[in-house]
Write an enzyme that holds these catalytic residues in place. Structure first.
Site, PDB file in Angstrom:
ATOM      1  N   GLU A 431      32.954  10.730 -24.646  1.00  0.00           N
ATOM      2  CA  GLU A 431      31.638  10.271 -25.111  1.00  0.00           C
ATOM      3  C   GLU A 431      30.597  10.385 -24.002  1.00  0.00           C
ATOM      4  O   GLU A 431      29.863   9.437 -23.703  1.00  0.00           O
ATOM      5  CB  GLU A 431      31.738   8.845 -25.634  1.00  0.00           C
ATOM      6  CG  GLU A 431      32.720   8.738 -26.780  1.00  0.00           C
ATOM      7  CD  GLU A 431      32.589   7.484 -27.632  1.00  0.00           C
ATOM      8  OE1 GLU A 431      32.015   6.497 -27.164  1.00  0.00           O
ATOM      9  OE2 GLU A 431      33.071   7.523 -28.778  1.00  0.00           O
ATOM     10  N   GLU A 514      39.282  10.528 -31.141  1.00  0.00           N
ATOM     11  CA  GLU A 514      39.349   9.071 -31.319  1.00  0.00           C
ATOM     12  C   GLU A 514      39.079   8.796 -32.778  1.00  0.00           C
ATOM     13  O   GLU A 514      38.120   9.334 -33.345  1.00  0.00           O
ATOM     14  CB  GLU A 514      38.256   8.392 -30.483  1.00  0.00           C
ATOM     15  CG  GLU A 514      38.778   7.488 -29.412  1.00  0.00           C
ATOM     16  CD  GLU A 514      37.655   6.850 -28.608  1.00  0.00           C
ATOM     17  OE1 GLU A 514      37.377   7.370 -27.511  1.00  0.00           O
ATOM     18  OE2 GLU A 514      37.074   5.860 -29.063  1.00  0.00           O
TER      19      GLU A 514
HETATM   20  C1  GAL Z   1      34.664   4.468 -28.371  1.00  0.00           C
HETATM   21  C2  GAL Z   1      34.958   4.661 -26.890  1.00  0.00           C
HETATM   22  C3  GAL Z   1      36.203   3.899 -26.490  1.00  0.00           C
HETATM   23  C4  GAL Z   1      36.125   2.488 -26.982  1.00  0.00           C
HETATM   24  C5  GAL Z   1      35.951   2.513 -28.492  1.00  0.00           C
HETATM   25  C6  GAL Z   1      35.945   1.144 -29.129  1.00  0.00           C
HETATM   26  O1  GAL Z   1      33.380   4.853 -28.707  1.00  0.00           O
HETATM   27  O2  GAL Z   1      35.161   6.014 -26.612  1.00  0.00           O
HETATM   28  O3  GAL Z   1      36.347   3.926 -25.095  1.00  0.00           O
HETATM   29  O4  GAL Z   1      35.046   1.875 -26.377  1.00  0.00           O
HETATM   30  O5  GAL Z   1      34.740   3.144 -28.779  1.00  0.00           O
HETATM   31  O6  GAL Z   1      35.713   1.247 -30.496  1.00  0.00           O
END
Ligand code: GAL
Length: 842
Positions: A431, A514
């Site tokens: 991100e 993710e």
């Molecule tokens: C994402 C981020 C992760 C964590 C996650 C929580 O956007 O890449 O590190 O923060 O959100 O939902």
């Protein structure tokens, strides 16, 4: 005491010495430690003058072994930031270790290898600076040779500073990974100096290309040589059958330089590495100075092919493998960041048990043990570097190190990990804000840096907001594109289609780097304060439900699969209960009395509502390692051939009689019939893009729920939950009954409760106290409750929704067997006996 330590190191040195062979000595034991700067209670303690000097008196410092995480000792502080776990991790830590080397070793080289030290490490030997490494997750080597004293006492001093280290999660603090003293001859294989690739693989034979880097530290050029052997490697890391051997190959080594060469060997009928069959081989490189053997270096590797395709996802050995992965931070729950291979192996075993086959080391280089275990246990790995590039997310995060260090940190990760068959891609970030600025070309630059050290695996990163960043050209600067939360608001149910069909993407492969970020507290359905319901329907707006990702992946099989956020709950980032007064207090030091007074009302309000949450709710498994309901949702999808049916919630709701209480069932079957007290509540059939069976309007009455699952019209699995009575006895289940007295082995004891009829009581929250007899200690207890502020080392805490965990260790060289006693008022006490003996070898 110190004399004894010095003598024993010396004896180990002599005992292990074999001519012409390097020695890697455990350097973990008997460090002196003291903490300065910010203290656990928030006060400050100034650093003394010159703690790096040999003459400095450290006799009053604590004696301990590393890996050590000073912050996990706590205490949790409500006023500290939830993001980093409400633990006092910021401070300045000094470690010192006294050791001796023999006068006979004057011609040898000595290096100290740190697997990681959090953070801003500076290292001195006998008062002389020998190295530094700011990024706390990087492994690094320092050369001790120039300043070493022979036959006399040496002192290594390490200063760590976490006050200048920014993190979005709990980073830990200290020498939290292993340290080794490496002794070599003057001519030896360089650090991470053997790289094995397998450019051609057929069922008949595999070509293994072995690239070797040999260092010559002598004042003269050397007529050297090397020879390579390849052996089969068994699960216990023992080399077996010899499968290939090179000639002795000459290598001219210039003084002070590193000589490079490579050789190709042929392995007949290669046994491929895969997730199911983790066949490995060992390359052994023997180095000669003229005729004399001077070094032997071992590098395990595996033979497999990987391919990322546009239309058919990820192929391992030519076969499509759906990536059913999880993202995980590096902490080991109640043990904090201190590396322990037994605890890590337990985490991976739990992940395997619901079908997880891939790991993303979010968002930093992992401990080397993670890759060793992934190779052996059968996981593919997305090996990650950073959480940001030049634009930071937190003060003092990687953005301040980027310019000076990113190439060195990439080199470290890739060279350290590139022989592991489990590693399938290198991730340069997560991100990163630069994803919106393709014209800066940072993604391309990082891809190029990665390929300097390895061309056999793709470079990637996890981009957020895919609808803005996966179509703007950034995605063409990597080899494979990672998209975070593409199935939710950052993209949509058909975003993968848009990505795959975009002009210019014909050769591009994509995956969900993710997904989900669904939150829940284990066993909470109508949640109390600072808890999240375990009906698995809560997500933080930017994320999504597991079902959304499943549907998107089912629709677009070109996408390789997903890495769920997260496998385990972790310390820090307790979304949705992150907010606390720390934002206001961050700047309090700079405020005048009047300004502070003006904030008073606001501060008091926040103080009243300030959550006690210190660990995340995202895990499929809680912090203690207990499965949440979502475990079964993922298992139903990731292990479709394993008969399974799981009912939620539990059925102990004395206050809900007559109230609507939805019942969900997760099953690998395709049809489920639900019964309440013998009466059918109907049969449901899984529809396309549906992943759970729901009975939303069940009216609660105590009794028994039974779910019967069918697959292709045959009975597949059955489960029940019952209303139970009060807890009267414990059920204590150790994960093994024999422990190794090596100071590292651990036993995890799961404690649950039974009513008088032997039913598990899912709501029991009794206060539990543990005691241990014998040569061991209770290292930590936990219950999986993200709001619990009792320090992990306490032997007493309440159970949380029916479960409690005790972690036990045997004393090094202990002999008396261990007996754990578990007590709680009104519950029959329980004991667990653990023998001391040999345990698993890692
Ligand atoms: C994402 C981020 C992760 C964590 C996650 C929580 O956007 O890449 O590190 O923060 O959100 O939902």
């Amino acid at each position: 005491m110190r004399k004894f330590v010095l003598i024993s190191i010396w004896i180990i040195c002599i005992g292990l010495f074999a001519w012409g062979q390097r020695q890697e000595l455990n350097f973990d034991r008997d460090w002196r430690f003291a903490r300065f700067g910010l203290q656990a209670d928030g006060s400050r303690c100034p650093e003394p003058a010159s703690p790096e000097a040999s003459s400095f008196d450290d006799s009053g410092w604590r004696l301990l072994d590393v890996p050590h995480d000073w912050a996990i000792e706590g205490p949790f502080r409500k006023d500290l930031d939830g993001y980093t776990g409400k633990l006092p991790w910021q401070g300045i830590g000094w470690y010192r270790k006294h050791f001796e080397v023999s006068v006979k070793d004057k011609q040898k080289q000595f290096y100290l290898d740190f697997d990681g030290a959090m953070a801003n490490a500076e290292v001195w030997l006998n008062g002389k600076k020998v190295g530094e490494r700011p990024f706390g997750y990087s492994s690094f080597r320092v050369d001790l040779t120039p300043h070493l004293l022979y036959g006399k006492e040496n002192v290594v001093a390490v200063r760590l500073n976490t006050e200048k280290f920014g993190s979005r999660w709990y980073p830990g603090a200290g020498i939290y990974r292993h340290v080794r003293l490496v002794k070599t001859e003057s001519v030896h294989v360089a650090h991470w100096g053997v790289f094995v690739t397998t450019p051609r693989i057929t069922p008949e034979q595999a070509i293994a290309k072995v690239a070797v880097e040999v260092r010559n530290t002598l004042p003269d050029d050397v007529k050297g040589a090397y020879k390579v052997h390849i052996y089969e490697l068994d699960e216990a890391d023992r080399p077996g059958k010899l499968v290939a051997e090179s000639d002795k190959r000459p290598l001219t080594l210039l003084s002070g330089k590193t000589g490079i060469d490579s050789v190709e060997l042929c392995i007949a009928s290669p046994k491929l590495w895969s997730i199911e069959e983790t066949n490995r081989y060992l390359v052994r490189v023997t180095v000669y100075n003229k005729r004399k053997q001077v070094d032997v270096y071992d590098a395990p590797f595996g033979i497999r092919t990987i391919e990322f395709t546009h239309d058919n996802g990820f192929l391992l050995n030519g076969k499509r493998v759906q990536i059913n992965g999880t993202c995980n931070h590096h902490d080991l729950g109640a043990l904090g960041a201190a590396m322990n291979v037994v605890a890590l192996e337990r985490q991976l075993r739990i992940l395997k048990s619901f079908g997880c086959n891939a790991l993303r080391t979010s968002h930093n280089p992992p401990a080397p043990e993670l890759l060793m275990l992934a190779d052996k246990m059968g996981f593919v790995v997305m090996d990650e570097l950073f959480d940001c590039w030049t634009i930071g997310k937190k003060e003092n995060d990687y953005s301040v190190l980027y310019d000076e260090w990113h190439e060195k940190d990439i080199e470290m990760l890739v060279c350290r990990d590139r022989n592991h068959p489990s590693v399938i891609m290198w991730s340069t970030g997560n991100e990163v804000h630069e994803q919106y600025e393709p014209e800066r070309g940072i993604a391309r630059h990082l891809t190029e840096v990665v390929h300097r050290f390895d061309r056999t695996r793709p470079a990637t990163f996890g981009a957020s907001y895919p609808s803005k960043s996966a179509l703007n050209g950034t995605e063409l600067q990597v080899d494979v594109h990672g998209m975070n939360y593409a199935a939710g608001v950052y993209g949509g149910p058909d975003f993968y289609g848009e990505f795959l069909n975009k002009e210019g993407h014909e050769h591009l492969s994509g995956y969900s780097s993710e997904s989900s970020s669904t939150m829940s507290s284990r066993g909470e359905y109508f949640p109390r304060r600072f808890h999240v319901s375990s009906y698995d329907l809560v997500q933080p707006g930017w994320g999504g439900l597991p079902d959304w990702e499943f549907a998107a992946l089912d629709k677009y099989p070109g996408i390789c699969g997903e890495f769920v956020w997260t496998g385990f709950d972790y310390l820090g980032e307790p979304t949705p209960f992150n907010s606390d007064a720390s934002v206001l207090l961050n700047h309090s030091a700079a405020m005048s009395e009047e300004e502070l007074a003006a904030q008073r009302e606001e501060l008091e309000k926040i103080e009243r509502n300030r959550p006690t949450s210190r660990s995340s709710y995202f895990g499929i498994v809680d912090l203690a390692g207990f499965p949440k309901d979502r475990y079964y949702l993922y298992k139903s999808r990731w292990m479709p051939d394993t008969p399974m049916v799981h009912i939620l919630p539990h059925w102990n709701f004395p206050d809900r009689i007559g109230q609507v209480t939805p019942v969900f069932v997760y099953s690998s079957g395709d049809e489920v019939e639900l019964f309440l007290n013998g009466e059918s509540l109907g049969k449901k059939v899984k529809q396309p893009y549906e992943y759970r069976f729901r009975w939303d309007s069940v009216v609660y009455q105590p009794g028994e729920l039974i779910a019967v699952a069918y697959k292709q019209n045959r009975k597949w699995a059955e489960a029940s939950v019952k209303t139970t009575g009060d807890a009267v006895r414990f059920k204590a289940e150790p994960d093994k009954t024999v422990i190794k007295a090596d100071g590292e082995d651990l036993v995890f004891v799961k404690v649950s409760f039974e009513d008088k009829d032997g039913n598990a009581v899912p709501t029991a929250e009794n206060m539990i106290t543990c005691t241990l007899e014998g040569d061991g200690e209770i290292v930590a207890t936990d219950n999986g409750d993200p709001t619990c502020l009792i320090t992990f080392s306490e032997p007493a805490r309440p159970a949380f929704n029916g479960l409690f965990l005790v972690i036990i260790k045997a004393k090094r060289n202990g002999v008396r067997p261990l007996r754990l006693t578990i007590t709680s008022e009104g519950v029959e006490k329980a004991t667990v006996d653990i023998k001391i003996g040999s345990a698993t070898k890692y």
